[in-house]
Design a protein around this motif. Structure first.
Motif, PDB file in Angstrom:
ATOM      1  N   PHE A  79      71.461  95.915  40.120  1.00  0.00           N
ATOM      2  CA  PHE A  79      71.096  97.085  39.913  1.00  0.00           C
ATOM      3  C   PHE A  79      71.892  98.292  39.913  1.00  0.00           C
ATOM      4  O   PHE A  79      73.194  97.404  39.921  1.00  0.00           O
ATOM      5  N   ASP A  80      71.906  98.725  39.321  1.00  0.00           N
ATOM      6  CA  ASP A  80      73.655  99.534  38.508  1.00  0.00           C
ATOM      7  C   ASP A  80      73.493 100.396  39.090  1.00  0.00           C
ATOM      8  O   ASP A  80      72.925 100.928  40.640  1.00  0.00           O
ATOM      9  N   ASP A  81      74.726 101.296  39.810  1.00  0.00           N
ATOM     10  CA  ASP A  81      75.231 102.075  40.906  1.00  0.00           C
ATOM     11  C   ASP A  81      74.000 103.639  41.150  1.00  0.00           C
ATOM     12  O   ASP A  81      74.182 104.349  41.953  1.00  0.00           O
ATOM     13  N   LYS A  82      73.010 103.980  40.248  1.00  0.00           N
ATOM     14  CA  LYS A  82      72.175 105.044  40.137  1.00  0.00           C
ATOM     15  C   LYS A  82      70.713 104.124  40.691  1.00  0.00           C
ATOM     16  O   LYS A  82      69.633 104.756  41.030  1.00  0.00           O
ATOM     17  N   GLY A  83      70.878 102.911  40.486  1.00  0.00           N
ATOM     18  CA  GLY A  83      69.902 102.803  41.348  1.00  0.00           C
ATOM     19  C   GLY A  83      68.767 101.556  40.490  1.00  0.00           C
ATOM     20  O   GLY A  83      67.500 101.171  41.457  1.00  0.00           O
ATOM     21  N   LYS A  84      68.613 101.510  39.532  1.00  0.00           N
ATOM     22  CA  LYS A  84      67.758 101.600  38.418  1.00  0.00           C
ATOM     23  C   LYS A  84      68.246  99.409  38.876  1.00  0.00           C
ATOM     24  O   LYS A  84      69.518  99.405  37.870  1.00  0.00           O
ATOM     25  N   GLN A  85      67.441  99.478  38.375  1.00  0.00           N
ATOM     26  CA  GLN A  85      67.206  97.762  37.642  1.00  0.00           C
ATOM     27  C   GLN A  85      67.421  96.723  36.698  1.00  0.00           C
ATOM     28  O   GLN A  85      66.992  97.727  35.926  1.00  0.00           O
ATOM     29  N   VAL A  86      68.720  96.177  36.739  1.00  0.00           N
ATOM     30  CA  VAL A  86      69.565  96.221  34.852  1.00  0.00           C
ATOM     31  C   VAL A  86      68.287  94.584  34.519  1.00  0.00           C
ATOM     32  O   VAL A  86      68.313  93.794  35.487  1.00  0.00           O
ATOM     33  N   VAL A  87      68.230  95.159  33.416  1.00  0.00           N
ATOM     34  CA  VAL A  87      67.438  93.982  32.459  1.00  0.00           C
ATOM     35  C   VAL A  87      69.249  93.974  31.126  1.00  0.00           C
ATOM     36  O   VAL A  87      68.856  94.898  30.722  1.00  0.00           O
ATOM     37  N   PHE A  88      68.624  91.998  31.520  1.00  0.00           N
ATOM     38  CA  PHE A  88      69.351  91.969  30.478  1.00  0.00           C
ATOM     39  C   PHE A  88      68.750  90.830  29.382  1.00  0.00           C
ATOM     40  O   PHE A  88      67.720  91.522  28.802  1.00  0.00           O
ATOM     41  N   ASN A  89      69.416  90.616  28.550  1.00  0.00           N
ATOM     42  CA  ASN A  89      69.648  90.755  26.859  1.00  0.00           C
ATOM     43  C   ASN A  89      69.218  88.834  26.809  1.00  0.00           C
ATOM     44  O   ASN A  89      70.399  88.063  26.664  1.00  0.00           O
ATOM     45  N   GLY A  90      69.084  87.897  27.689  1.00  0.00           N
ATOM     46  CA  GLY A  90      68.398  86.566  27.816  1.00  0.00           C
ATOM     47  C   GLY A  90      69.284  86.389  29.072  1.00  0.00           C
ATOM     48  O   GLY A  90      70.009  87.064  29.360  1.00  0.00           O
TER      49      GLY A  90
END
Length: 121
Positions: free
Chosen positions: A70-81
Motif C-alpha cells: 500500500f502507498d501512503d494514501k492506503g491505495k493498493q499498489v499494482v506492479f508491472n509484472g
C-alpha cells in the motif's frame, strides 16, 4: 528552460518517494529474515500483477489483505509484472533466493523467496 527541467525532475522525485507499506510496516522494517512474495496475474491484464508479501503475518486466507503493498494514501499498489516487484524489493534491501510457479484452474501464481538484508535480530 532550466527551470522547466528542474520542475519536472522535482515532480518525478515527489511521485517516486511514496513509501510502500505492508501490514502498516515500511518494507524496510519487516521483522523477518526471509519473505515470500506471491504474484498473481490480473485476469484481463496479464502484465499487471497483484502482489502479496508473506513474512508469517498471514495465517488464513481472510487475512490476505495484510500482505498487500500500500502507498501512503492506503491505495493498493499494482506492479508491472513480477520483475517490477523484484527490482523494487532489491532496491530496498532484499536478495533473490528462489522462485517457483504454481499452476491451477485459477491461473498462474508465482512464489518468490527473498532474503531480507535489513533484518537485525
Amino acid at each position: 528552460m532550466r527551470n522547466t527541467i528542474l520542475t519536472i525532475a522535482m515532480v518525478a522525485l515527489t511521485f517516486g518517494m511514496n513509501a510502500q507499506k505492508v501490514n502498516n510496516l515500511d518494507i524496510r522494517d519487516i521483522p523477518a529474515k526471509y519473505i515470500e512474495i506471491v504474484s498473481i496475474a490480473k485476469t484481463f491484464k496479464p502484465f499487471k500483477v497483484k502482489v502479496y508479501l508473506d513474512y508469517g503475518q498471514i495465517s488464513k486466507m481472510s487475512e490476505i489483505k495484510k500482505g498487500g503493498f500500500f502507498d501512503d494514501k492506503g491505495k493498493q499498489v499494482v506492479f508491472n509484472g513480477t520483475m517490477g516487484v523484484l527490482n523494487f524489493l532489491e532496491q530496498n534491501g532484499y536478495v533473490y533466493v528462489n522462485q517457483y510457479l504454481v499452476s491451477g484452474a485459477g491461473g498462474n501464481v508465482y512464489r518468490t523467496l527473498l532474503l531480507n538484508t535489513n533484518f537485525n535480530k
